[in-house]
Scaffold this motif. Structure first.
Motif, PDB file in Angstrom:
ATOM      1  N   GLN A   1       3.369  -3.167   2.309  1.00  0.00           N
ATOM      2  CA  GLN A   1       3.067  -4.598   2.119  1.00  0.00           C
ATOM      3  C   GLN A   1       1.592  -4.871   2.352  1.00  0.00           C
ATOM      4  OE1 GLN A   1       5.495  -6.721   4.924  1.00  0.00           O
ATOM      5  NE2 GLN A   1       7.361  -5.651   4.288  1.00  0.00           N
ATOM      6  N   ASN A   2       1.038  -4.239   3.389  1.00  0.00           N
ATOM      7  CA  ASN A   2      -0.383  -4.444   3.694  1.00  0.00           C
ATOM      8  C   ASN A   2      -1.276  -3.882   2.594  1.00  0.00           C
ATOM      9  OD1 ASN A   2       0.630  -5.443   6.055  1.00  0.00           O
ATOM     10  ND2 ASN A   2       0.147  -3.636   7.273  1.00  0.00           N
ATOM     11  N   LEU A   3      -0.837  -2.768   1.997  1.00  0.00           N
ATOM     12  CA  LEU A   3      -1.612  -2.194   0.892  1.00  0.00           C
ATOM     13  C   LEU A   3      -1.670  -3.172  -0.276  1.00  0.00           C
ATOM     14  CD1 LEU A   3      -0.394   1.528   0.913  1.00  0.00           C
ATOM     15  CD2 LEU A   3      -2.738   0.731   1.275  1.00  0.00           C
ATOM     16  N   GLY A   4      -0.535  -3.790  -0.569  1.00  0.00           N
ATOM     17  CA  GLY A   4      -0.490  -4.762  -1.662  1.00  0.00           C
ATOM     18  C   GLY A   4      -1.454  -5.911  -1.429  1.00  0.00           C
ATOM     19  N   LYS A   5      -1.405  -6.463  -0.220  1.00  0.00           N
ATOM     20  CA  LYS A   5      -2.288  -7.603   0.109  1.00  0.00           C
ATOM     21  C   LYS A   5      -3.754  -7.218   0.030  1.00  0.00           C
ATOM     22  CE  LYS A   5       0.494  -9.191   3.745  1.00  0.00           C
ATOM     23  NZ  LYS A   5       0.563  -9.243   5.172  1.00  0.00           N
ATOM     24  N   THR A   6      -4.062  -6.035   0.553  1.00  0.00           N
ATOM     25  CA  THR A   6      -5.466  -5.606   0.573  1.00  0.00           C
ATOM     26  C   THR A   6      -5.971  -5.312  -0.832  1.00  0.00           C
ATOM     27  OG1 THR A   6      -5.029  -4.673   2.735  1.00  0.00           O
ATOM     28  CG2 THR A   6      -7.087  -4.017   1.694  1.00  0.00           C
ATOM     29  N   ALA A   7      -5.104  -4.743  -1.666  1.00  0.00           N
ATOM     30  CA  ALA A   7      -5.492  -4.485  -3.065  1.00  0.00           C
ATOM     31  C   ALA A   7      -5.862  -5.794  -3.757  1.00  0.00           C
ATOM     32  CB  ALA A   7      -4.344  -3.800  -3.809  1.00  0.00           C
ATOM     33  N   VAL A   8      -5.079  -6.845  -3.499  1.00  0.00           N
ATOM     34  CA  VAL A   8      -5.360  -8.140  -4.121  1.00  0.00           C
ATOM     35  C   VAL A   8      -6.702  -8.682  -3.617  1.00  0.00           C
ATOM     36  CG1 VAL A   8      -4.592 -10.545  -4.288  1.00  0.00           C
ATOM     37  CG2 VAL A   8      -2.941  -8.671  -4.560  1.00  0.00           C
ATOM     38  N   ALA A   9      -6.958  -8.524  -2.321  1.00  0.00           N
ATOM     39  CA  ALA A   9      -8.242  -8.982  -1.769  1.00  0.00           C
ATOM     40  C   ALA A   9      -9.406  -8.236  -2.419  1.00  0.00           C
ATOM     41  CB  ALA A   9      -8.262  -8.789  -0.249  1.00  0.00           C
ATOM     42  N   GLN A  10      -9.235  -6.930  -2.619  1.00  0.00           N
ATOM     43  CA  GLN A  10     -10.313  -6.141  -3.238  1.00  0.00           C
ATOM     44  C   GLN A  10     -10.499  -6.528  -4.702  1.00  0.00           C
ATOM     45  OE1 GLN A  10      -8.904  -2.156  -2.254  1.00  0.00           O
ATOM     46  NE2 GLN A  10     -10.185  -2.079  -0.415  1.00  0.00           N
ATOM     47  N   ALA A  11      -9.389  -6.777  -5.388  1.00  0.00           N
ATOM     48  CA  ALA A  11      -9.493  -7.200  -6.791  1.00  0.00           C
ATOM     49  C   ALA A  11     -10.122  -8.588  -6.879  1.00  0.00           C
ATOM     50  CB  ALA A  11      -8.115  -7.187  -7.451  1.00  0.00           C
ATOM     51  N   ASN A  12      -9.752  -9.477  -5.955  1.00  0.00           N
ATOM     52  CA  ASN A  12     -10.373 -10.807  -5.929  1.00  0.00           C
ATOM     53  C   ASN A  12     -11.887 -10.688  -5.758  1.00  0.00           C
ATOM     54  OD1 ASN A  12      -7.969 -12.208  -6.136  1.00  0.00           O
ATOM     55  ND2 ASN A  12      -7.751 -12.530  -3.919  1.00  0.00           N
ATOM     56  N   ALA A  13     -12.293  -9.734  -4.927  1.00  0.00           N
ATOM     57  CA  ALA A  13     -13.718  -9.576  -4.652  1.00  0.00           C
ATOM     58  C   ALA A  13     -14.461  -8.969  -5.842  1.00  0.00           C
ATOM     59  CB  ALA A  13     -13.915  -8.705  -3.412  1.00  0.00           C
ATOM     60  N   GLY A  14     -13.727  -8.259  -6.712  1.00  0.00           N
ATOM     61  CA  GLY A  14     -14.404  -7.715  -7.889  1.00  0.00           C
ATOM     62  C   GLY A  14     -14.184  -6.240  -8.135  1.00  0.00           C
ATOM     63  N   ALA A  15     -13.236  -5.616  -7.422  1.00  0.00           N
ATOM     64  CA  ALA A  15     -12.976  -4.191  -7.672  1.00  0.00           C
ATOM     65  C   ALA A  15     -12.425  -4.007  -9.079  1.00  0.00           C
ATOM     66  CB  ALA A  15     -11.970  -3.656  -6.652  1.00  0.00           C
ATOM     67  N   ASP A  16     -12.952  -3.035  -9.807  1.00  0.00           N
ATOM     68  CA  ASP A  16     -12.392  -2.676 -11.111  1.00  0.00           C
ATOM     69  C   ASP A  16     -11.215  -1.738 -10.934  1.00  0.00           C
ATOM     70  OD1 ASP A  16     -14.524  -3.887 -12.823  1.00  0.00           O
ATOM     71  OD2 ASP A  16     -15.755  -2.485 -11.666  1.00  0.00           O
ATOM     72  N   VAL A  17     -11.312  -0.920  -9.889  1.00  0.00           N
ATOM     73  CA  VAL A  17     -10.297   0.096  -9.612  1.00  0.00           C
ATOM     74  C   VAL A  17      -9.992   0.062  -8.120  1.00  0.00           C
ATOM     75  CG1 VAL A  17      -9.755   2.575  -9.746  1.00  0.00           C
ATOM     76  CG2 VAL A  17     -11.376   1.573 -11.383  1.00  0.00           C
ATOM     77  N   VAL A  18      -8.722   0.053  -7.756  1.00  0.00           N
ATOM     78  CA  VAL A  18      -8.390   0.256  -6.343  1.00  0.00           C
ATOM     79  C   VAL A  18      -7.853   1.681  -6.205  1.00  0.00           C
ATOM     80  CG1 VAL A  18      -7.994  -2.181  -5.780  1.00  0.00           C
ATOM     81  CG2 VAL A  18      -6.073  -0.773  -6.562  1.00  0.00           C
ATOM     82  N   ALA A  19      -8.281   2.336  -5.129  1.00  0.00           N
ATOM     83  CA  ALA A  19      -7.975   3.759  -4.975  1.00  0.00           C
ATOM     84  C   ALA A  19      -7.288   4.011  -3.641  1.00  0.00           C
ATOM     85  CB  ALA A  19      -9.266   4.569  -5.080  1.00  0.00           C
ATOM     86  N   PRO A  20      -5.945   3.909  -3.638  1.00  0.00           N
ATOM     87  CA  PRO A  20      -5.223   4.131  -2.385  1.00  0.00           C
ATOM     88  C   PRO A  20      -5.294   5.596  -1.960  1.00  0.00           C
ATOM     89  CG  PRO A  20      -3.675   3.831  -4.204  1.00  0.00           C
ATOM     90  CD  PRO A  20      -5.044   3.556  -4.755  1.00  0.00           C
ATOM     91  N   SER A  21      -5.751   5.824  -0.708  1.00  0.00           N
ATOM     92  CA  SER A  21      -5.961   7.201  -0.247  1.00  0.00           C
ATOM     93  C   SER A  21      -5.104   7.560   0.951  1.00  0.00           C
ATOM     94  CB  SER A  21      -7.444   7.411   0.097  1.00  0.00           C
ATOM     95  OG  SER A  21      -7.849   6.559   1.136  1.00  0.00           O
ATOM     96  N   GLY A  22      -4.100   6.714   1.240  1.00  0.00           N
ATOM     97  CA  GLY A  22      -3.342   6.937   2.465  1.00  0.00           C
ATOM     98  C   GLY A  22      -2.079   7.767   2.321  1.00  0.00           C
ATOM     99  N   MET A  23      -1.746   8.190   1.088  1.00  0.00           N
ATOM    100  CA  MET A  23      -0.570   9.039   0.856  1.00  0.00           C
ATOM    101  C   MET A  23       0.732   8.414   1.371  1.00  0.00           C
ATOM    102  SD  MET A  23      -1.314  11.736  -0.933  1.00  0.00           S
ATOM    103  CE  MET A  23      -0.081  12.997  -0.670  1.00  0.00           C
ATOM    104  N   MET A  24       0.867   7.085   1.236  1.00  0.00           N
ATOM    105  CA  MET A  24       2.151   6.467   1.578  1.00  0.00           C
ATOM    106  C   MET A  24       3.084   6.603   0.368  1.00  0.00           C
ATOM    107  SD  MET A  24       1.740   5.423   4.640  1.00  0.00           S
ATOM    108  CE  MET A  24       0.299   6.326   5.193  1.00  0.00           C
TER     109      MET A  24
END
Ligand code: PBG
Length: 318
Positions: free
Chosen positions: A141-164
């Motif tokens: 759930q936290n990954l989802g929220k943080t991805a949205v925050a990064q996309a809001n800020a302007g990320a073109d790509v989000v790169a999850p590196s935590g192996m969940m």
């Protein structure tokens, strides 16, 4: 004639340069990674501008968090005022012609240094060094929220590196629900519990206060597990996949490249960078030639994109 019959090339557009940004007053060189510094937000933006001017196209951002802003869940990662999100916003506002990747993980934001929320009781020492420590599903759930925050800020790509497990699905759904259909997911699909991340943990100040990451990162003694990790992420909607580390994992890069049609990235990690520098400093090998050879090997194995701390030098060497 050698030049005319070579068949491996490294386009500059395929290089992704990692940048560490935080709230320090001035650039702070990372001792174990010659040439790499932690950068205040303004310097990070300037570095991206300068390198973009020289032709570099891709950057991946990591955040450094002061201890007072770390907590059990790593909530600061999703704060629009966190350095990574400020750099993303500034680059977006400046309209630079670059692709900005945001590393999406909590280890640089949690007070215990693990890549997600801990299982109840894990912090009290019950983890014993190995095994599961992180609460996978609460972390999603936290990954989802943080991805949205990064996309809001302007990320073109989000790169999850935590192996969940399930992270790509959770992130894709959260992004889509927030209207970020165009934000791509580069999954660190195949990431090993490696001894070559040490210098990065200095650079990102994201080391663990106890235990290790063997409960969620892969065992390098298993040669086939990568396939199920890859297939799971593809099924969940990964747009690109990463293999990490790179130089000691050329067989894995080749396998992944041959097993899917999405772009494959490989991460030439901090320890692999540091050891080339250390040997060159001792005069045991030539830094430029050894770095080029290693980068060509990663490319030859099948990497479409290469995350590398050598990117600024490769701009000149290639
Ligand atoms: C965070 C993360 C790590 C790296 C990239 N993202 C460290 C880790 O998993 O411990 C390592 C990169 C490098 O060594 O250059 N999860």
């Amino acid at each position: 004639m050698r030049e005319t019959v070579r068949d491996v090339t490294i386009p500059v557009s395929s290089l992704i340069y990692p940048i560490f940004t935080g709230e320090m007053p001035a650039p702070n060189p990372v001792a174990s990674m010659p040439g790499v510094s932690q950068l205040p937000v303004a310097e990070a933006i300037q570095t991206i501008r300068d390198l973009a001017g020289d032709g570099l196209k891709q950057f991946i951002l990591f955040g450094i968090t002061p201890p007072a802003k770390k907590d059990a869940t790593g909530s600061y990662a999703g704060d629009p005022d966190a350095p990574v999100n400020r750099v993303l916003q500034a680059v977006r506002d400046a309209g630079l012609d670059v692709v900005m990747h945001a590393d999406l993980c909590f280890c640089e934001y949690t007070d215990h240094g693990h890549c997600g929320v801990l299982l109840d009781g894990a912090a009290s020492g019950g983890a014993g060094g190995t095994g599961a420590v992180v609460d996978n599903d609460r972390t999603l759930q936290n990954l989802g929220k943080t991805a949205v925050a990064q996309a809001n800020a302007g990320a073109d790509v989000v790169a999850p590196s935590g192996m969940m497990d399930g992270m790509v699905q959770a992130i894709r759904s959260a992004l889509d629900e927030a209207g970020h259909h165009q934000t791509a997911v580069l999954s660190y699909a195949v990431k090993y519990a490696s001894n070559f991340y040490g210098p990065f943990r200095d650079a990102g100040e994201g080391g663990m206060s106890f235990g290790d990451r063997k409960g969620y990162q892969m065992d390098f003694r298993r040669s086939r597990e990568w396939r199920s990790e890859l297939l799971a992420d593809l099924e969940q909607g990964a747009d690109m996949v990463m293999v990490k580390p790179a130089a000691a994992y050329l067989d894995i890069i080749k396998g992944v490249r041959e097993s899917c049609d999405v772009p494959v990235a490989a991460y030439h990690v901090s320890g692999e960078y540091a050891m080339l520098h250390a040997a060159a400093e001792k005069g045991y090998l030539d830094l430029k030639q050894a770095a080029l050879e290693t980068t060509y090997a990663i490319r030859r194995a099948g990497a479409d994109q290469i995350v590398t701390y050598f990117a600024p030098q490769l701009l000149k060497w290639l």
